[in-house]
Design a protein around this motif. Structure first.
Motif, PDB file in Angstrom:
ATOM      1  N   ALA B 477     -32.906  21.908  55.599  1.00  0.00           N
ATOM      2  CA  ALA B 477     -32.849  22.705  54.389  1.00  0.00           C
ATOM      3  C   ALA B 477     -31.790  23.922  54.239  1.00  0.00           C
ATOM      4  CB  ALA B 477     -34.127  23.298  54.144  1.00  0.00           C
ATOM      5  N   LYS B 504     -32.922  14.145  45.311  1.00  0.00           N
ATOM      6  CA  LYS B 504     -34.148  14.246  46.253  1.00  0.00           C
ATOM      7  C   LYS B 504     -34.324  15.759  46.564  1.00  0.00           C
ATOM      8  CE  LYS B 504     -34.078  10.023  48.534  1.00  0.00           C
ATOM      9  NZ  LYS B 504     -35.442   9.512  48.164  1.00  0.00           N
ATOM     10  N   GLN B 505     -33.844  16.776  45.685  1.00  0.00           N
ATOM     11  CA  GLN B 505     -34.198  18.138  46.235  1.00  0.00           C
ATOM     12  C   GLN B 505     -35.441  18.396  45.328  1.00  0.00           C
ATOM     13  OE1 GLN B 505     -32.421  19.882  48.372  1.00  0.00           O
ATOM     14  NE2 GLN B 505     -31.065  18.049  48.719  1.00  0.00           N
ATOM     15  N   PRO B 506     -36.300  19.476  45.961  1.00  0.00           N
ATOM     16  CA  PRO B 506     -37.416  19.730  45.117  1.00  0.00           C
ATOM     17  C   PRO B 506     -37.262  20.654  43.995  1.00  0.00           C
ATOM     18  CG  PRO B 506     -37.256  20.894  47.469  1.00  0.00           C
ATOM     19  CD  PRO B 506     -36.034  19.832  47.022  1.00  0.00           C
ATOM     20  N   VAL B 507     -37.331  20.187  42.770  1.00  0.00           N
ATOM     21  CA  VAL B 507     -36.803  21.066  41.557  1.00  0.00           C
ATOM     22  C   VAL B 507     -37.824  21.933  41.086  1.00  0.00           C
ATOM     23  CG1 VAL B 507     -35.401  19.183  40.799  1.00  0.00           C
ATOM     24  CG2 VAL B 507     -37.609  19.311  40.091  1.00  0.00           C
ATOM     25  N   GLN B 508     -39.020  22.099  41.750  1.00  0.00           N
ATOM     26  CA  GLN B 508     -39.990  22.974  41.365  1.00  0.00           C
ATOM     27  C   GLN B 508     -39.779  24.349  41.850  1.00  0.00           C
ATOM     28  OE1 GLN B 508     -40.599  20.536  43.323  1.00  0.00           O
ATOM     29  NE2 GLN B 508     -42.292  20.831  44.786  1.00  0.00           N
ATOM     30  N   ASP B 509     -38.781  24.404  42.961  1.00  0.00           N
ATOM     31  CA  ASP B 509     -38.321  25.742  43.278  1.00  0.00           C
ATOM     32  C   ASP B 509     -37.232  25.879  42.491  1.00  0.00           C
ATOM     33  OD1 ASP B 509     -38.317  27.268  46.674  1.00  0.00           O
ATOM     34  OD2 ASP B 509     -36.628  27.383  45.052  1.00  0.00           O
ATOM     35  N   ILE B 512     -33.615  26.350  44.337  1.00  0.00           N
ATOM     36  CA  ILE B 512     -33.059  24.937  44.472  1.00  0.00           C
ATOM     37  C   ILE B 512     -32.763  24.416  43.220  1.00  0.00           C
ATOM     38  CG2 ILE B 512     -33.706  22.876  45.678  1.00  0.00           C
ATOM     39  CD1 ILE B 512     -35.325  24.152  47.471  1.00  0.00           C
ATOM     40  N   LYS B 534     -34.751  17.579  33.422  1.00  0.00           N
ATOM     41  CA  LYS B 534     -35.730  16.720  32.713  1.00  0.00           C
ATOM     42  C   LYS B 534     -37.058  16.864  33.739  1.00  0.00           C
ATOM     43  CE  LYS B 534     -34.551  12.840  30.920  1.00  0.00           C
ATOM     44  NZ  LYS B 534     -34.240  11.606  31.124  1.00  0.00           N
ATOM     45  N   ILE B 535     -36.814  16.378  34.982  1.00  0.00           N
ATOM     46  CA  ILE B 535     -38.062  16.385  35.965  1.00  0.00           C
ATOM     47  C   ILE B 535     -38.365  17.719  36.146  1.00  0.00           C
ATOM     48  CG2 ILE B 535     -38.386  16.239  38.435  1.00  0.00           C
ATOM     49  CD1 ILE B 535     -36.352  14.140  38.725  1.00  0.00           C
ATOM     50  N   VAL B 538     -40.586  18.479  32.945  1.00  0.00           N
ATOM     51  CA  VAL B 538     -41.818  17.775  32.768  1.00  0.00           C
ATOM     52  C   VAL B 538     -42.775  18.294  33.643  1.00  0.00           C
ATOM     53  CG1 VAL B 538     -43.119  15.540  33.359  1.00  0.00           C
ATOM     54  CG2 VAL B 538     -40.964  15.593  32.154  1.00  0.00           C
ATOM     55  N   TYR B 539     -42.281  18.917  34.955  1.00  0.00           N
ATOM     56  CA  TYR B 539     -43.062  19.622  35.893  1.00  0.00           C
ATOM     57  C   TYR B 539     -43.695  20.636  35.421  1.00  0.00           C
ATOM     58  CZ  TYR B 539     -44.398  22.230  40.096  1.00  0.00           C
ATOM     59  OH  TYR B 539     -45.155  22.824  41.138  1.00  0.00           O
ATOM     60  N   TRP B 541     -43.903  21.782  32.064  1.00  0.00           N
ATOM     61  CA  TRP B 541     -44.782  21.421  30.820  1.00  0.00           C
ATOM     62  C   TRP B 541     -46.217  20.985  31.379  1.00  0.00           C
ATOM     63  CZ3 TRP B 541     -44.876  21.898  25.987  1.00  0.00           C
ATOM     64  CH2 TRP B 541     -45.822  21.272  24.966  1.00  0.00           C
ATOM     65  N   LYS B 542     -46.169  19.984  32.496  1.00  0.00           N
ATOM     66  CA  LYS B 542     -47.501  19.350  32.980  1.00  0.00           C
ATOM     67  C   LYS B 542     -48.306  20.359  33.572  1.00  0.00           C
ATOM     68  CE  LYS B 542     -46.899  14.838  32.174  1.00  0.00           C
ATOM     69  NZ  LYS B 542     -47.547  13.640  31.884  1.00  0.00           N
ATOM     70  N   HIS B 543     -47.512  21.678  33.962  1.00  0.00           N
ATOM     71  CA  HIS B 543     -48.366  22.374  35.037  1.00  0.00           C
ATOM     72  C   HIS B 543     -48.562  23.563  34.206  1.00  0.00           C
ATOM     73  CE1 HIS B 543     -47.439  19.644  38.083  1.00  0.00           C
ATOM     74  NE2 HIS B 543     -48.013  20.548  38.886  1.00  0.00           N
TER      75      HIS B 543
END
Lengths: 326, 719
Positions: B477, B504-509, B512, B534-535, B538-539, B541-543
């Motif tokens: 990382a 493959k990077q964690p986009v919720q952060d 990052i 987009k990911i 959606v993350y 929106w759904k959360h």
């Protein structure tokens, strides 16, 4: 060299990491789905269980993540052959939680394997059944994982004139072409471990938009090996090779196949078997390509994890083996 | 750290007899994986994390026995298959420092190559100055690897310290140094033997890990030195002296000679001859001619740049030695050990093979001794190689050190072996960076490294090693962010791998996510960037973070999902249309902003919000002005093609008050007609199956029609 990330509870039988390796979903013998998250998203230091929910009465045998474009969701295949889709959502005033959003039940045949692929702006789910049938479902609403439509149903045979109604399949393995995306049609490879030799060999399926049906475009088996039961298939990421690479495991070993990119006049793709790797003793459980598609990791009933790479001359060799010890 | 090498490079395995392994003979490395679980293990599961980390899950077979209630059911381990530095004699932090430090020299060299290539399309970019760039690059990289003081530095402080304590040099630097000497530093080609002398002086200590060396002899003698009363009586003193002399550590030798007892003031009188001989040898040693442009300050020897001058001085020097050797003074030297020791040193200086052989510990030292006292000139790699073989026969090494294997590959002129050795022993960082040196070594090597291989998927060896190194960087990382520099230098497959790495990077952060978007912008990876956004959308929106969800989906220009969201909002708004509490979704519409043209549906919501606001003012204040504004807003809503049909009636029903305004008709004839037409269209649409019935009282349509008809009549009269 090796560090421990997670300790799993008793009864855990399967696990799967999400797209970025930050979440682990596990399934248990009592039908419980558990999700582990990293405390610090920047590093993958310690993972703790953040959710646990019972999704089925029977044991979960496999967990598969849905592509992240469609949310944080997993599909659980259970011993009775049903598939339960669970999603992490926050609805209205309720807290964030994992919810069962869809259950695929079938009366006679069991689901043996499923895999998700993104193809032309929609999410597709391929399911292989114990009666040798393959079903492709399509998600109707990109924001809701509830509504699916059966897009196609076929058997894993080259000549579709034959149908095998009495096939008995023990396992199946599906692998999508990892390059799929919302701008193009995608394809997948599928093989069975069954009592019906015609169904077994791995075939590459591609969607033909003109006729709205799935067509087998290649068969990954030499003439003498077509009836061999397939334990696992894995389609390698392609970062720019002029051919695709697919690994197929049978009782004879792991074959590495090159698949041409351009179809011939009949729409078939050229195939070439470039290696047969046979260090594993016993049935191959799983094969995974690394992100460059250069290293193949495999595990089998001999309990060993092996790594394979090709050298400059194109010869595939075992590079390392990991033997678990307590 | 595992011995897992970046193996596609091991293509060398089918060539050359010096290759340390062949495809058949080489057994696979079997490594134990300690999971700490009680057997039996029923199943394993594997998954690649980013880069080359492999995660292995172990599942215990559930036993019916409840007695082991505290036992875990399984474990997940992460295995790093290869660090950047091969054998892993570096800490992670040290590796990261080197990894970050080497980015800019690497990038500079690449950009120089690109501009050189574009300047001279006709000829190859390797014109005269090219090696200077490579040398600059090499020096920059070299300085990152530490600065080991040569171990033969004389120490002034302590007269008895013959060895100076220096920072422990790392193998990586030794390896880089030797490659620089042979491939990059074209200027020093004429004094190559002297450079090797310096190299061994700096790194002989490293070879001690597998082998007895002169360095280790010196170290152990240094320890004994303090306890020695009469130093010249110790046979070890003379052994170490001739050993150090054999490999040219002249400063150490002279310093040690001056520890000789005959120098002591109380003895100088009766040991005059002896002291004279010792001093004579010390002077000869310090006057040794060296074929090199310069020596570090304080180093002994006399430098000659030009070969003829050197040869003349060399002959003269040897004549002096011979003369001393035949001198009559030896007979008058009473101290036996001194006499024998000194004469042996003269033999070494005269290049007596037996003496050199006895003095040195391994073939590399003997090899260096050859260059110093027998053949001080370069005569091409081929003769250097045959000399090395000769030395190997005389003084074989029990275990071949990785540095020695590398050196053999270099003087054997076998690029493939050098590559394989670099990759196997020094890791992906070394190969990826040293290829620049190798390629500048010869045209042949360059062709080998840069030609494309079908078996590798159409890439060159150079590209392959950059990809492998980038993958190592990707697994951490803290270093993945520099991987793009190396990937974008790979013409064929770099972008493909970069796309996968980024996706493959964690986009919720969010940190990052922003970094990934920045990298995408830099390298024009629009589709990757929009997919990542987009990911993220959606993350969120759904959360339950609807606002951020919509924001990122807008950034991604994801019409499909935005339209779906608009649809969901309509459904929600549709339910509460007559309800005054539109506060809940008002904020969301606010967030969508006025310029949210990405989705027509959202534009409608924006207008609708304004309409509701005006209507509210009308209900509160009842001013005609506010009413007029509300009507304008109503007309614009009804004219807008993006207003969904299902909203027409609710909107009109909400506006009943405006349609039947007390003071005067607010809508003119054409406006009224427009609304009447819409109403007519609505009645027709009611017959179609996809019609959505609004949640309104049954008489709604009738009362709107009546109000409009009344308004029309009043408007006609007014006009």
């Amino acid at each position: 060299m090796a560090k421990s990330l997670v300790t799993l509870e008793k009864g855990t039988v399967c696990s799967a990491w999400n797209y970025c390796g930050q979440r682990l979903a596990t399934g248990s013998g009592d039908g419980t789905l558990a999700v582990f998250d990293s405390q610090d998203p920047a590093s993958s230091s310690s993972f703790t269980c953040t959710s646990k929910s019972r999704v089925h009465e029977d044991s979960i045998v496999k967990v598969v993540w849905v592509p992240p474009e469609y949310g944080d969701a997993v599909a659980c295949i259970c011993t009775d052959g049903t598939v339960s889709l669970c999603e992490e959502v926050k609805e209205d005033a309720q807290p964030l939680q994992w919810k069962l959003c869809k259950s695929f039940k079938s009366n006679s045949a069991k689901v043996l394997d499923i895999q998700f692929g993104i193809s032309l702006r929609s999410l597709k789910m391929v399911a292989a059944y114990s009666d040798g049938h393959v079903k492709v479902y399509e998600l109707l609403d990109c924001l809701e994982l509830k509504n699916w439509q059966l897009q196609a149903e076929f058997q894993n045979v080259i000549e579709s004139v034959f149908t095998f109604s009495k096939a008995l399949c023990l396992s199946a393995s599906i692998s999508w072409n990892p390059q799929g995306g919302e701008s193009q049609e995608s394809s997948f490879v599928l093989g069975f471990n069954s009592d019906t030799s015609q169904l077994n060999s791995s075939k590459v399926w591609e969607f033909d938009p003109a006729h709205q049906r799935w067509l087998p475009v290649a068969e990954l088996a030499l003439p003498g090996d077509k009836g061999d039961q397939v334990y696992a298939v894995a389609w390698a990421p392609n970062i720019g090779r002029p051919y695709e690479v697919i690994a197929v495991a049978t009782h004879k070993g792991i074959s590495i196949w090159h698949l041409g990119l351009d179809p011939d006049l009949d729409g078939r793709l050229s195939v070439e078997k470039v290696a047969l790797l046979s260090s594993h003793k016993g049935e191959v459980w799983q094969m995974e390509w690394d992100m460059s598609g250069m290293t193949l990791a495999t595990t089998a009933s001999d309990g060993v994890v092996r790594l394979w790479q090709s050298n400059l001359n194109g010869a595939w060799m075992e590079q390392a083996a990991f033997e678990p010890t307590s | 750290m595992l011995g897992f090498s970046s193996a596609p490079a091991d293509g060398a395995s089918s060539t050359g007899d010096l290759v340390p392994f062949s495809s058949e003979a080489r057994a696979t490395a079997v490594c134990p994986l300690h999971h700490g679980l009680k057997p039996p293990i029923s199943r394993l599961s594997i998954s690649w994390a980013r880069g080359n980390s492999l995660r292995v899950s172990f599942f215990r077979r559930p036993s019916g026995d409840d007695s082991e209630g505290d036992e875990f059911g399984g474990k997940v381990l992460e295995v790093r298959l290869s660090g950047g530095d091969g054998d892993g004699d570096m800490s992670d932090a040290q590796f990261r420092r080197i990894a970050y430090g080497s980015v800019s020299p690497f990038a500079l060299l690449q950009s120089r190559r690109n501009s050189a290539a574009s300047l001279s399309k006709i000829s190859s970019p390797y014109h005269v100055e090219w090696w200077e760039y490579v040398m600059e690059y090499s020096k920059d990289i070299n300085s990152l690897l530490g600065d080991p003081k040569s171990l033969t530095s004389p120490a002034i402080e302590d007269p008895k310290a013959v060895l100076q304590k220096a920072e422990e040099p790392i193998c990586l630097k030794a390896a880089w140094d030797v490659m620089e000497i042979f491939y990059a530093d074209k200027q020093s080609q004429s004094w190559l033997p002297e450079r090797l002398v310096d190299w061994l002086a700096a790194y002989d200590g490293l070879l001690s890990s597998t082998q007895a060396t002169i360095h280790s002899q010196l170290v152990s003698f240094q320890k004994e030195l303090v306890a020695l009363q009469v130093i010249e009586d110790s046979p070890k003193y003379w052994e170490v002296l001739s050993a150090a002399l054999a490999v040219g550590w002249l400063d150490v030798v002279v310093k040690m000679l001056r520890l000789h007892g005959s120098y002591q003031l109380d003895q100088i009188g009766n040991r005059e001859t002896e002291n004279g001989l010792v001093e004579a040898v010390a002077v000869l040693i310090s006057k040794m001619p060296r074929l090199r442009p310069e020596l570090e300050a304080g180093r002994l020897g006399e430098c000659y740049r030009a070969k003829p001058d050197f040869v003349k001085a060399w002959e003269k020097w040897r004549a002096h030695i011979t003369k001393l050797d035949c001198s009559a003074y030896w007979v008058r030297c009473d101290h036996n050990q001194t006499r024998e020791g000194l004469r042996n040193m003269l033999q070494i200086m005269l290049g007596n093979t037996n003496s050199l052989c006895t003095a040195t510990c391994h073939w590399m030292e003997l090899y260096i001794a050859h260059f110093l006292y027998i053949r001080p000139f370069t005569a091409g790699l081929e003769s250097m190689y045959s000399l090395a073989q000769k030395c190997m026969q005389l003084k074989p090494m029990t275990i071949s050190h990785r540095l020695i294997r590398l050196l053999l590959g270099i003087i054997g002129d076998n690029t493939e072996v050098v590559l394989a050795e670099c990759s196997r022993a020094f890791g992906p960082w070394m190969v990826a960076h040293a290829i620049e040196l190798l390629a500048s070594g010869s045209d042949q090597a360059e062709t080998l490294l840069r030609e494309e291989h079908y078996n590798l998927g159409g890439i060159s060896i150079e590209e392959l090693h950059r990809l492998v190194y980038a993958q190592v960087l990707s697994s951490d990382a803290l270093t993945w962010q520099i991987a793009p520099i190396y990937l974008t230098s790979c013409i064929k497959q770099g972008m493909g791998l970069l796309e996968i790495l980024l996706s493959k990077q964690p986009v919720q952060d969010v940190q990052i996510l922003l970094k990934v978007i920045e990298i995408c912008r830099l390298y024009e990876l629009d589709s990757v960037s929009s997919n990542i956004m987009k990911i993220a959308g959606v993350y969120h929106w759904k959360h339950g973070r609807k606002g951020s969800g919509v924001f990122w989906l807008q950034q991604a220009r994801d019409e499909v999902r935005l339209n779906r969201i608009a649809q969901q909002l309509f459904d929600f708004v549709g339910q509460s249309i007559s309800d005054e509490s539109f506060k809940q979704w008002e904020g969301l519409i606010e967030l969508l902003g006025a310029e949210s043209k990405t989705a027509g549906g959202l534009e409608f919501l924006h207008k609708y919000r304004d309409f509701k606001k005006f209507l509210k003012q009308v209900n509160n204040g009842k001013t005609t002005d506010a009413a007029r504004q509300a009507v304008e807003s109503l007309i614009s809503l009804m004219k807008n093609p993006s207003t969904p049909r299902q909203f027409w009636l609710p909107i009109l029903y909400d506006s009943l008050k405006l349609l039947s305004w007390q003071e005067r008709p607010l809508l003119n004839v054409s406006e009224t007609n427009l609304l009447l037409n819409k109403l007519q269209e609505l009645s027709m649409a009611k017959l179609r199956p996809d019609f959505i019935e609004a949640n309104l009282p049954p008489q709604a349509l009738g009362s709107v029609r009546l109000a409009l008809a009344t308004n029309l009549g009043r408007a006609i009269v007014e006009e």
